[in-house]
Enzyme design. Structure first.
Site, mmCIF file in Angstrom:
data_model
loop_
_atom_site.group_PDB
_atom_site.id
_atom_site.type_symbol
_atom_site.label_atom_id
_atom_site.label_comp_id
_atom_site.label_asym_id
_atom_site.label_seq_id
_atom_site.Cartn_x
_atom_site.Cartn_y
_atom_site.Cartn_z
ATOM 1 N N GLU A 263 -4.309 10.078 1.775
ATOM 2 C CA GLU A 263 -3.254 10.176 0.748
ATOM 3 C C GLU A 263 -3.958 10.454 -0.571
ATOM 4 O OE1 GLU A 263 -0.111 10.077 1.295
ATOM 5 O OE2 GLU A 263 0.155 9.049 3.197
ATOM 6 N N CYS A 297 0.349 9.265 -8.317
ATOM 7 C CA CYS A 297 0.028 10.470 -7.533
ATOM 8 C C CYS A 297 1.199 11.442 -7.613
ATOM 9 C CB CYS A 297 -0.280 10.103 -6.098
ATOM 10 S SG CYS A 297 0.966 9.035 -5.382
HETATM 11 P P1 NAD Z 1 -10.789 7.275 -6.344
HETATM 12 O O1 NAD Z 1 -10.894 8.387 -5.372
HETATM 13 O O2 NAD Z 1 -11.752 7.238 -7.469
HETATM 14 O O3 NAD Z 1 -10.933 5.857 -5.584
HETATM 15 C C1 NAD Z 1 -10.050 5.482 -4.555
HETATM 16 C C2 NAD Z 1 -10.748 4.509 -3.618
HETATM 17 O O4 NAD Z 1 -11.761 5.206 -2.887
HETATM 18 C C3 NAD Z 1 -11.450 3.354 -4.330
HETATM 19 O O5 NAD Z 1 -11.295 2.180 -3.576
HETATM 20 C C4 NAD Z 1 -12.909 3.818 -4.339
HETATM 21 O O6 NAD Z 1 -13.835 2.758 -4.436
HETATM 22 C C5 NAD Z 1 -13.019 4.543 -3.006
HETATM 23 N N1 NAD Z 1 -14.055 5.586 -2.929
HETATM 24 C C6 NAD Z 1 -14.425 6.453 -3.899
HETATM 25 N N2 NAD Z 1 -15.363 7.301 -3.427
HETATM 26 C C7 NAD Z 1 -15.577 6.971 -2.126
HETATM 27 C C8 NAD Z 1 -16.438 7.475 -1.103
HETATM 28 N N3 NAD Z 1 -17.262 8.504 -1.335
HETATM 29 N N4 NAD Z 1 -16.397 6.894 0.119
HETATM 30 C C9 NAD Z 1 -15.537 5.868 0.360
HETATM 31 N N5 NAD Z 1 -14.721 5.332 -0.573
HETATM 32 C C10 NAD Z 1 -14.738 5.881 -1.800
HETATM 33 O O7 NAD Z 1 -9.275 7.279 -6.876
HETATM 34 P P2 NAD Z 1 -8.609 6.374 -8.027
HETATM 35 O O8 NAD Z 1 -9.086 6.852 -9.343
HETATM 36 O O9 NAD Z 1 -8.713 4.930 -7.678
HETATM 37 O O10 NAD Z 1 -7.050 6.764 -7.835
HETATM 38 C C11 NAD Z 1 -6.450 7.892 -8.396
HETATM 39 C C12 NAD Z 1 -6.298 9.001 -7.358
HETATM 40 O O11 NAD Z 1 -5.574 8.520 -6.234
HETATM 41 C C13 NAD Z 1 -5.477 10.167 -7.882
HETATM 42 O O12 NAD Z 1 -6.073 11.354 -7.457
HETATM 43 C C14 NAD Z 1 -4.117 9.975 -7.224
HETATM 44 O O13 NAD Z 1 -3.349 11.151 -7.111
HETATM 45 C C15 NAD Z 1 -4.528 9.436 -5.894
HETATM 46 N N6 NAD Z 1 -3.440 8.714 -5.238
HETATM 47 C C16 NAD Z 1 -2.805 9.319 -4.188
HETATM 48 C C17 NAD Z 1 -1.744 8.686 -3.565
HETATM 49 C C18 NAD Z 1 -1.024 9.344 -2.427
HETATM 50 O O14 NAD Z 1 -0.300 8.642 -1.735
HETATM 51 N N7 NAD Z 1 -1.159 10.630 -2.207
HETATM 52 C C19 NAD Z 1 -1.340 7.423 -3.996
HETATM 53 C C20 NAD Z 1 -2.009 6.828 -5.060
HETATM 54 C C21 NAD Z 1 -3.068 7.500 -5.666
#
Ligand code: NAD
Length: 510
Positions: A263, A297
């Site tokens: 997601e 998102c």
């Molecule tokens: P992010 O990608 O920085 O982090 C999300 C999670 O992934 C965190 O727990 C982080 O620690 C982990 N993570 C980061 N890099 C990783 C890796 N290489 N391997 C494993 N885990 C890793 O995102 P964010 O800044 O927390 O959230 C914002 C983003 O989330 C936006 O792009 C938003 O659109 C998206 N989002 C999407 C949905 C959806 O349902 N489509 C819902 C909410 C947020």
């Protein structure tokens, strides 16, 4: 209610252990992560990150728990989830306040997020009696064919900061009724809200003697997400966050032929036709663009407006933006709170520079707010720019309240612009013209996972399947038949004849 009282009610200490197997917290010598509120810059509390040793102990406990939990009848698991919903009702006020304070969303949205968790519990309770398989007619006499759905095992949940608690519940409550166990790595930007959820669930799980290891927490940074992605003991990794993260997690999990449910980022637009109800269009656009300070998102990032109403609608937008009150999100009078941290403010500033460099024209100019009430350095002005859809900055998701506006003359052109970005999460059209709305909803219309008519892009209900196409990752969560993602399908054939006829009429005489 004062924040000290909120934290006390939710069982938050000054320094919290970050790893739990359900009701037991594991001692860890890991790195201390401090959580500061973007609202006022103050320290909320700290969490000790899980070490690799903690992680392996939690995994072992979760594997053991799966053997027992998966044997509980699904409706009995549903009854536990029903009680989780009751506990969330009891803690809705303090948990909503904590989410608002730690993430920076408005108090209404903080409570709304907890309500979403309650709703998913209710949905899951009903689903626990409805996880149906199909039966088929066999081509062989006195044979019966059917499909059944079995629990998968351990589900790894990686969640983003912007929905610090709801994303976990969308996954875990459905996974629980399916008979799976869960291991949750929350965002390291919102670790305290996760500790609060674990405390709430522990109360219910203890009262129901749920096996230790069914609901696990591993706090820490992306390294833990990496352990999960590489771990063959986790058949499904459900990851919510940026497209950058999803590309790494998706590739890693695929590399071991595991399953992932992704997601990821959105770049959502509203097409505003000359046949729109402009009052509805205005409200949907402004709420969609500035709600959660542009950190959903499903935030509306682009408005694609018909040329005949473009100038008039622009004027309405400017007038509406003048009414916006920016400030402490716990004060219900304010519409817009802060961004999550100063790194997000830098991303916002860099995007504004880039828009300027490309020649974007300010309709409502952006900027960072300073002075009394804005000491955390995380408050920015919601802004609007006239841009071209193909500019790279418009193609990217900037997680901030920056709204891009563009003009169109024919519906086909508007749909091409709407679809002309790498992401495919949410979309909508504002029109009272039936031909336009049906075109938009047809296969030659929106290419997104969510397509709406006369409502905005954000604020999906949990009853429908939630998720998006293209670089949004293709995952679907929540309602509809999404439970299937948390189970494995098995096809069964029963021969109750006294012969062994082979399929496709094959003869094998020995
Ligand atoms: P992010 O990608 O920085 O982090 C999300 C999670 O992934 C965190 O727990 C982080 O620690 C982990 N993570 C980061 N890099 C990783 C890796 N290489 N391997 C494993 N885990 C890793 O995102 P964010 O800044 O927390 O959230 C914002 C983003 O989330 C936006 O792009 C938003 O659109 C998206 N989002 C999407 C949905 C959806 O349902 N489509 C819902 C909410 C947020």
């Amino acid at each position: 209610m004062k924040m000290d009282k909120v934290l006390e009610k939710l069982g938050i200490k000054k320094i919290n252990e970050g790893g739990s197997t359900g009701t037991k917290w594991l001692k860890s010598g890991g790195k201390k992560v401090e959580s500061f509120s973007p609202v006022d810059g103050k320290l909320i509390a700290s969490v000790t990150s899980s070490t690799r040793e903690n992680y392996d102990a939690i995994m072992a406990q979760s594997e053991a728990a799966f053997k027992e939990w998966s044997m509980w009848p699904a409706p009995k698991r549903g009854e536990v989830v029903r009680q989780v919903g009751e506990a969330l009702r009891k803690y809705k006020d303090p948990l909503g306040r904590l989410v608002s304070y730690e993430m920076g969303k408005s108090l209404q949205e903080g409570w709304g997020e907890v309500q979403e968790m309650i709703d998913i519990c209710d949905l899951a309770v009903g689903m626990s009696r409805q996880m149906y398989g199909l039966t088929m007619h066999s081509e062989r006499p006195r044979h019966r064919m059917y499909e059944q759905w079995h629990p998968l095992g351990i589900v790894g949940i990686i969640s983003s900061f912007n929905f610090p608690v709801a994303v976990w519940s969308w996954n875990s409550m459905i996974a629980f009724i399916c008979g799976d166990t869960c291991i949750w790595k929350p965002s390291s930007k919102t670790p305290i809200s996760a500790i609060a959820c674990q405390n709430i669930i522990a109360e219910v799980f203890k009262a129901n003697s749920v096996p230790e290891g069914v609901c696990c927490l591993v706090s820490g940074n992306r390294e833990i997400g990496d352990w999960m992605s590489n771990d063959h003991r986790i058949p499904l990794v459900s990851a919510t966050g940026s497209t950058r993260m999803g590309k790494i997690v998706g590739a890693t999990v695929a590399g071991r032929l595991g399953r992932s449910l992704l997601e990821l980022g959105g770049n959502n637009s509203i097409i505003i036709s000359q046949h729109a109800d402009l009052d509805i269009a205005l409200l949907a656009s402004v709420f969609g663009a500035v709600g959660t300070a542009g950190q959903r998102c499903t935030t509306t990032r682009r408005l694609i407006i018909h040329e005949s109403i473009y100038d008039a609608f622009k004027k309405k937008l400017v007038a509406a933006y003048k009414q916006l009150r920016i400030g402490n999100p716990l004060d219900e009078k304010n519409h817009v709170g802060p961004l999550i941290d100063t790194a997000a403010v830098s991303d916002y500033n860099n995007a504004l520079k880039e828009i300027k460099k490309c020649g974007g024209k300010a309709v409502v100019a952006g900027g960072v707010l300073t002075g009394k009430g804005f000491e955390s350095g995380c408050y920015v002005k919601p802004c609007i720019y006239e841009v071209q859809n193909e500019w790279q900055i418009v193609q990217d998701e900037t997680f901030a309240p920056i709204l891009y506006i563009m003009k169109y003359s024919a519906l086909d052109e508007a749909i091409a612009m709407q679809n002309g970005v790498p992401q495919g999460l949410s979309s909508s059209i504002m029109t009272l013209n039936m031909r336009e709305s049906e075109t938009f909803l047809s296969h030659i219309g929106s290419d997104c996972g969510i397509a709406n008519v006369n409502i905005g892009t954000s604020g999906a209900e949990i009853g429908g399947a939630f998720g998006g196409e293209k670089e949004t990752g293709g995952g679907r969560e929540s309602g509809s038949d999404c439970w299937k993602a948390y189970m494995r399908r098995q096809t069964n054939t029963m021969n109750w004849s006294n012969q062994l006829p082979l399929a496709q009429g094959i003869k094998f005489n020995v």
